[in-house]
Design an enzyme around this catalytic site. Structure first.
Site, PDB file in Angstrom:
ATOM      1  N   HIS A   1       7.040  57.504 -17.395  1.00 45.02           N
ATOM      2  CA  HIS A   1       6.024  56.646 -16.783  1.00 45.02           C
ATOM      3  C   HIS A   1       5.575  57.207 -15.422  1.00 45.02           C
ATOM      4  O   HIS A   1       4.383  57.427 -15.188  1.00 45.02           O
ATOM      5  CB  HIS A   1       6.598  55.235 -16.617  1.00 45.02           C
ATOM      6  CG  HIS A   1       5.668  54.248 -15.984  1.00 45.02           C
ATOM      7  ND1 HIS A   1       4.933  53.339 -16.707  1.00 45.02           N
ATOM      8  CD2 HIS A   1       5.349  54.023 -14.688  1.00 45.02           C
ATOM      9  CE1 HIS A   1       4.203  52.601 -15.891  1.00 45.02           C
ATOM     10  NE2 HIS A   1       4.436  52.991 -14.649  1.00 45.02           N
ATOM     11  N   GLU A   2       6.539  57.452 -14.556  1.00 51.25           N
ATOM     12  CA  GLU A   2       6.189  57.926 -13.204  1.00 51.25           C
ATOM     13  C   GLU A   2       5.558  59.322 -13.265  1.00 51.25           C
ATOM     14  O   GLU A   2       4.662  59.632 -12.480  1.00 51.25           O
ATOM     15  CB  GLU A   2       7.402  57.908 -12.275  1.00 51.25           C
ATOM     16  CG  GLU A   2       8.067  56.539 -12.082  1.00 51.25           C
ATOM     17  CD  GLU A   2       7.129  55.409 -11.660  1.00 51.25           C
ATOM     18  OE1 GLU A   2       6.107  55.689 -10.996  1.00 51.25           O
ATOM     19  OE2 GLU A   2       7.406  54.241 -12.016  1.00 51.25           O
TER      20      GLU A   2
ATOM     21  N   HIS B   1       1.919  58.899 -13.817  1.00 48.27           N
ATOM     22  CA  HIS B   1       1.212  58.640 -12.548  1.00 48.27           C
ATOM     23  C   HIS B   1       1.034  59.951 -11.781  1.00 48.27           C
ATOM     24  O   HIS B   1      -0.029  60.247 -11.245  1.00 48.27           O
ATOM     25  CB  HIS B   1       2.035  57.710 -11.651  1.00 48.27           C
ATOM     26  CG  HIS B   1       1.956  56.255 -12.007  1.00 48.27           C
ATOM     27  ND1 HIS B   1       0.782  55.569 -12.063  1.00 48.27           N
ATOM     28  CD2 HIS B   1       2.942  55.341 -12.289  1.00 48.27           C
ATOM     29  CE1 HIS B   1       1.032  54.289 -12.379  1.00 48.27           C
ATOM     30  NE2 HIS B   1       2.328  54.129 -12.518  1.00 48.27           N
TER      31      HIS B   1
ATOM     32  N   GLU C   1      -2.247  52.894 -14.077  1.00 55.58           N
ATOM     33  CA  GLU C   1      -1.285  52.380 -15.061  1.00 55.58           C
ATOM     34  C   GLU C   1      -1.662  52.837 -16.467  1.00 55.58           C
ATOM     35  O   GLU C   1      -0.798  52.992 -17.323  1.00 55.58           O
ATOM     36  CB  GLU C   1      -1.196  50.860 -14.990  1.00 55.58           C
ATOM     37  CG  GLU C   1      -0.427  50.343 -13.774  1.00 55.58           C
ATOM     38  CD  GLU C   1       0.971  50.937 -13.657  1.00 55.58           C
ATOM     39  OE1 GLU C   1       1.651  51.118 -14.682  1.00 55.58           O
ATOM     40  OE2 GLU C   1       1.384  51.229 -12.516  1.00 55.58           O
TER      41      GLU C   1
HETATM   42 ZN    ZN Z   1       3.375  52.350 -12.937  1.00 53.48          ZN
END
Ligand code: ZN
Length: 502
Positions: free
Chosen positions: A268-269, A272, A298
């Site tokens: 997830h990170e 980003h 997101e």
């Molecule tokens: Zn996030």
């Protein structure tokens, strides 16, 4: 060449330097700084934020912006300069409405509140965090009231939301979350019992943190997080921050008895991070040099975490490696079982541990709670109960204590009210992008053969490189001829979970 812009440039560079200094302190406070550093750090951050405000909000900057309103003057600027002037105009418009003294007090408060939240969460003691949360809410309400514009906002929460996703008002979000509730809540009830038999007991076995770290570092690199332009460390709550596209920082959090948590957090990170790294160099160090909005951010992180990271095609070439790191724990677990388990819909109390299907219900709850805070004046003391009641209503679970209830997220301690809806919007944008990408890329083949660079290139070309120079709807429109449409999200989830469990 524009002399007016040259004059403005000095302020832009100063503001940018001061904003980076503040970001670095925030990063340091959340990761490495000793506990007792807080008081002093808060003071320094207060001074920096004062200087930051003065760099952008002053008569000379206002004069420059006014001169640049003239078409002839604006026409002299390059495209990047024009974008930066527009961003500065928005920023000054926001900042100048806040009295400098209040802005400084608020920045000092924020610098202290994250560690107070961290302590309170550790002890599961909401009363410890409540006073500082009340102060933060008071500031946020005041700031939102300064921004209130009857032409754009029909309620105070609209002005709060605008900070993260302009154009997505309570009216629009009520519609979006209405669809989520109508279509997905009953679908969750249908799927959950069918998936109950999937055994994921392996996940709670003992996983040595050192080995997890090594694997997750490899995973970050595998999905495309470039360690020449980024670093990764640990914090209570995983997050990403960026100084510019060549200095991107992510964190993770490791649990000895939860293998999946760190794996999906790191993907997830990294999502980003990759977004920030792929912003075009022309925007580096400018106000446009970052992701365009929280929902689009997101969308990228959740695209990597869920659409890529929880697919069978992604794990085909990788799963054997994970098993070889943890042969005792995973030796008996086949790939099929692993894929069923990492997607297993399990209504639980923790948002960050939620599966992809029940996730939007966690966001729906936060959206409703924030609406109550800003539009109905609900007090801080009432929050733990309201929170628990909503969890029981939507997910059928009651948090055992405040740490797994109202204290679980870092956002409110940093003043990030209005951020949560972006998570669900982001998931929906991700599904929309996925639908379009599949038409031009052999998506599964890329994953099975570990050719993630093709997927990253696609995202760079259609989303990342623009930085803030295009907004969410402009990006979607350019990519597929259609603005935000949440029906793709519902369709994607229903198809995926029908195939997995029904
Ligand atoms: Zn996030």
């Amino acid at each position: 060449m524009s002399e007016v812009f040259d004059r403005l440039k000095a302020y832009l560079e100063k503001g940018n330097a001061l904003s980076r200094a503040q970001i670095l302190f925030e990063w340091d406070t959340a990761t490495l700084a000793p506990k007792l550093a807080d008081e002093n750090t808060a003071q320094v951050v207060g001074i920096l934020s004062d200087m930051y405000l003065n760099a952008y909000v002053n008569e000379d900057v206002k004069q420059c912006l006014k001169e640049l309103e003239k078409e002839e003057e604006f026409g002299k600027l390059s495209f990047v300069e024009q974008v930066e002037v527009e961003e500065l105009r928005k920023l000054v418009g926001r900042l100048e409405k806040i009295p400098p003294r209040e802005y400084r007090e608020y920045s000092e408060l924020k610098a202290k509140s994250i560690s107070i939240w961290t302590e309170a969460r550790k002890q599961g003691d909401f009363a410890k965090f409540a006073p500082v949360l009340a102060k933060i809410i008071e500031f946020k309400k005041k700031f939102a009231s300064y921004r209130m514009n009857p032409e754009k906002h029909s309620c105070l929460y609209d002005a709060v939301l605008e900070e993260y996703e302009p154009g997505f008002t309570v009216e629009k979000l009520d519609e979006f979350f209405g669809l989520v509730r109508r279509e997905l809540a009953p679908f969750v009830k249908e799927v959950v019992p069918k998936a109950e038999c999937v055994d994921k007991s392996y996940n709670a076995k003992f996983y040595e943190v050192g080995k997890q770290k090594k694997f997750n570092h490899m995973l970050a690199e595998y999905v495309g997080f470039d360690f020449e332009k980024g670093v990764m460390t640990e914090s209570a709550h995983p997050f990403t921050t960026s100084l510019h596209n060549k200095d991107v920082r992510i964190t993770n959090h490791y649990y000895e008895h939860n293998l999946e948590s760190a794996i999906f957090s790191v993907i997830h990170e990294a999502g980003h991070g990759i977004y920030e790294m792929q912003v075009d160099d022309a925007f580096t160090g400018t106000l446009a040099g970052e992701g365009t909005s929280m929902a689009m951010h997101e969308a990228q992180s959740r695209f990597f975490e869920n659409i890529i990271g929880r697919s069978k095609a992604f794990w085909k070439p990788l799963y054997g490696k994970l098993v070889s790191v943890f042969p005792e724990q995973l030796g008996e677990v086949g790939l099929e079982q692993f894929i069923s388990a990492i997607n297993k819909p399990t209504p639980g109390p923790i948002r960050t541990e939620a599966d992809e299907l029940t996730y939007p219900l966690h966001v729906l709850i936060r959206y409703e709670v924030e609406k109550l805070i800003f539009n109905q004046g609900v007090s801080v003391e009432e929050l733990p109960n309201i929170w628990n009641e909503k969890y029981e209503e939507y997910l059928g679970v009651v948090p055992k204590n405040a740490a797994e209830g109202v204290l679980q997220d870092v956002h409110w301690s940093g003043g990030d009210f209005g951020y949560f809806p972006s998570y669900a919007l982001g998931s929906a944008v991700a599904a929309q992008i996925y639908c379009q990408m599949k038409q031009s890329l052999p998506f599964e083949e890329c994953l099975e053969e570990g050719r993630l660079e093709e997927i990253r290139e696609y995202l760079k070309e259609h989303v990342h490189r623009f930085g803030k120079s295009k907004d969410t709807n402009e990006i979607l429109k350019r990519m597929m001829g259609e603005e935000f449409n949440p029906n793709y999200y519902v369709k994607y989830l229903k198809e995926k979970y029908t195939e997995l469990y029904l």
